[in-house]
Every structure is written in structure tokens, then in C-alpha cells.
Design an enzyme around this catalytic site. Sequence first.
Site, PDB file in Angstrom:
ATOM      1  N   CYS A   1      -9.799  35.174  45.813  1.00 38.30           N
ATOM      2  CA  CYS A   1      -8.746  36.096  45.382  1.00 38.30           C
ATOM      3  C   CYS A   1      -8.850  36.378  43.880  1.00 38.30           C
ATOM      4  CB  CYS A   1      -7.400  35.471  45.735  1.00 38.30           C
ATOM      5  SG  CYS A   1      -5.974  36.197  44.930  1.00 38.30           S
TER       6      CYS A   1
ATOM      7  N   CYS B   1      -5.758  35.567  41.825  1.00 34.29           N
ATOM      8  CA  CYS B   1      -5.598  34.108  41.769  1.00 34.29           C
ATOM      9  C   CYS B   1      -6.478  33.533  40.656  1.00 34.29           C
ATOM     10  CB  CYS B   1      -5.969  33.468  43.104  1.00 34.29           C
ATOM     11  SG  CYS B   1      -4.975  34.030  44.504  1.00 34.29           S
TER      12      CYS B   1
END
Length: 110
Positions: free
Chosen positions: A36, A39
Site C-alpha cells: 500500500c 501506508c
Amino acid sequence: MARRRDSMAVKDVTDSTFTEETKDGLVVAEFGAPWCGPCKMIAPVLEEIDEEDNQISVVQLNVDENPETAQKHSVMSIPTLLFLKDGEVVDQAVGFQPKEEIMATAQKHV
């Protein structure tokens, strides 16, 4: 209750350790995954918070490897930050958040 660690990394938690690691004090739990992009962007921000503020602990949970906890907390998008006070969710944020916003939300619950 602050938890200091010798390592510079935010603590990884799992389905089996999440409840224990978030039961005391104020904890910011990041639900994310290694693939991600947002992230990866928020990771250094959370590391700074974990190192700088002894009133806040930060943990991260990989949703791919730990789907039960993500499902229990209705996490639909990543990164999701859950703010837990003594084990109870008191706030949340979805998506990348700048350090100032994370700290402002956390300070409401210290």
C-alpha cells in the site's frame, strides 16, 4: 502507560496480540499492508510519533496476514488509523494523515 522500545520500528501486532498490545493507555493502531503506497508514506510519520511522544504507543497490523482484527473493526480501506484508549476505539482516520492531524486527534484522548 508508555512503552519504549530499543528498536526504531513501530511494533507489529497480529490477530492474536492486538487486544493485549492495545489494552493500556493511548494507542494508535495502523491497519495497512506492505504493498500500500499511502501506508508506506505514513510509516515514517508514525515512527516519529512513537519515538517522540511517550504518552502514545503506535502499533501496525498487516491486514493481509491478520484479517480477523481488520474485520472486527470494520476496516474497509487502508491505511486506517484507530485511536484506542485502554482498549476501546475512541477515534479513527482513513487514508494518509499528516503528523499534525494525527497528533491533534491523539491529544484529544490523552
